[in-house]
Design an enzyme around this catalytic site. Structure first.
Site, PDB file in Angstrom:
ATOM      1  N   ASP A  90      64.215  51.118  42.841  1.00 41.65           N
ATOM      2  CA  ASP A  90      62.759  51.176  42.933  1.00 41.65           C
ATOM      3  C   ASP A  90      62.107  51.402  41.575  1.00 41.65           C
ATOM      4  O   ASP A  90      60.895  51.234  41.419  1.00 41.65           O
ATOM      5  CB  ASP A  90      62.362  52.305  43.908  1.00 41.65           C
ATOM      6  CG  ASP A  90      60.897  52.252  44.306  1.00 41.65           C
ATOM      7  OD1 ASP A  90      60.342  51.152  44.407  1.00 41.65           O
ATOM      8  OD2 ASP A  90      60.301  53.330  44.513  1.00 41.65           O
ATOM      9  N   GLN A 118      60.582  43.342  46.002  1.00 36.47           N
ATOM     10  CA  GLN A 118      59.614  44.349  46.444  1.00 36.47           C
ATOM     11  C   GLN A 118      58.205  43.780  46.395  1.00 36.47           C
ATOM     12  O   GLN A 118      57.832  43.100  45.430  1.00 36.47           O
ATOM     13  CB  GLN A 118      59.687  45.599  45.567  1.00 36.47           C
ATOM     14  CG  GLN A 118      58.771  46.736  46.043  1.00 36.47           C
ATOM     15  CD  GLN A 118      58.906  47.972  45.175  1.00 36.47           C
ATOM     16  OE1 GLN A 118      58.307  48.048  44.112  1.00 36.47           O
ATOM     17  NE2 GLN A 118      59.688  48.940  45.615  1.00 36.47           N
ATOM     18  N   SER A 156      54.181  51.031  47.204  1.00 40.57           N
ATOM     19  CA  SER A 156      55.199  50.088  47.666  1.00 40.57           C
ATOM     20  C   SER A 156      54.991  49.808  49.147  1.00 40.57           C
ATOM     21  O   SER A 156      54.738  50.730  49.930  1.00 40.57           O
ATOM     22  CB  SER A 156      56.593  50.671  47.450  1.00 40.57           C
ATOM     23  OG  SER A 156      56.848  50.897  46.085  1.00 40.57           O
TER      24      SER A 156
END
Length: 298
Positions: free
Chosen positions: A216, A290, A240
């Site tokens: 991440d 993502q 996110s």
């Protein structure tokens, strides 16, 4: 009162213990509890990814290895409250095993994930992504050691990054965030050598979760450099939305790997980034994707 940012200050900051973060407590049938070790009010997204994978893997036969994790961030998680992970056994097939994980905090679902595991097998192989040569991490300085005195004095963003996440990283090129802070635009591409700062033992599941935890880091911000913006730009609302990791081969998350990230799309207040993890020989070990909210308000 703000803390003066110096190399000595940054070097003395205690890093979160990734091994402890990925060690879950069994609190019932297919139920596990994880904690945060950070002073930040919200948990780092990689914590939910890594802990969810560990929870799922603890219900799977050890002859199977994770090959994908698909997660959706539903609500922000608080760092002062443990997170309970409830695992549902969706499928136990001849080759594949599928689990769904629901992360709950204060009776509210904060994260949903689906993980798939496969019994290792041999087959055809090739890879398309190829990474350009990079200076080895041992020959690169820590980011704080590469900054000018002026850049370091303004690097208050480094304090929470090091204190709350605990991933070790080194950049073979200038981190685009620094150019963006100078008002310059850059291509939507960035890469860094990454690893967990502590040894994680020999459990393949823990190392897969260790990369999920690391994956991440920086990823969504790869969509910002062409616009001359960075995640500290005033008025930016960042969150996110979903995150996917594919593992192509087992590896150790506590060893250096090159994490290359591309911001493929910005629009509608959202950004989409892809990531590729390479070993020193250029072998592709994992891929990520993502999408997140990147909304700018006046």
């Amino acid at each position: 009162m703000s803390i003066a940012v110096t190399v000595e200050t940054l070097a003395s900051i205690p890093r979160p213990p990734v091994g402890q973060i990925l060690s879950l407590e069994n609190v019932g049938y297919d139920a596990f509890r994880g904690s945060a070790y950070t002073q930040a009010p919200r948990i780092y997204g990689g914590q939910a990814l890594g802990q969810s994978l560990v929870a799922a893997g603890l219900t799977v036969d050890r002859d199977r290895q994770v090959h994908s994790l698909h997660g959706h961030f539903v609500h922000p998680g608080r760092s002062d409250t443990p997170v309970d992970y409830h695992v549902e056994r969706l499928r136990d097939g001849g080759s594949f095993t599928t689990r769904q994980v629901r992360a709950v905090q204060n009776d509210r679902t904060i994260f949903l994930a689906t993980a798939s595991f496969q019994r290792p097998e041999k087959g055809l192989e090739h890879q398309t992504p190829v990474s350009a040569p990079a200076t080895p991490p041992e020959e690169l300085p820590r980011l704080e050691d590469s900054l000018s005195e002026e850049e370091l004095s303004e690097a208050t963003w480094l304090l929470p990054l090091l204190t709350n996440i605990g991933v070790e990283f080194r950049f073979p090129e200038e981190y685009p965030r620094l150019a963006n802070r100078r008002g310059e635009s850059r291509p939507p591409r960035q890469r860094a050598w990454i690893r967990t700062p502590e040894r994680l033992g020999d459990d393949i599941l823990v190392h897969a979760a260790g990369f999920a935890y690391c994956s991440d880091l920086f990823l969504l911000s790869a969509a910002l450099p062409p616009h001359g913006r960075h995640i500290d730009t005033p008025g930016l609302q960042l969150a996110s939305l979903d995150h996917t990791v594919w593992w192509h081969a087992p590896f150790r998350a506590d060893e250096w790997h090159l994490y290359e990230q591309h911001g493929y799309r910005m629009g509608g207040g959202r950004g989409l980034s892809r990531g590729y993890l390479f070993d020193r020989d250029g072998n592709l070990l994992a891929s990520t994707a993502q999408e997140g909210l990147l909304r700018f308000r006046d």
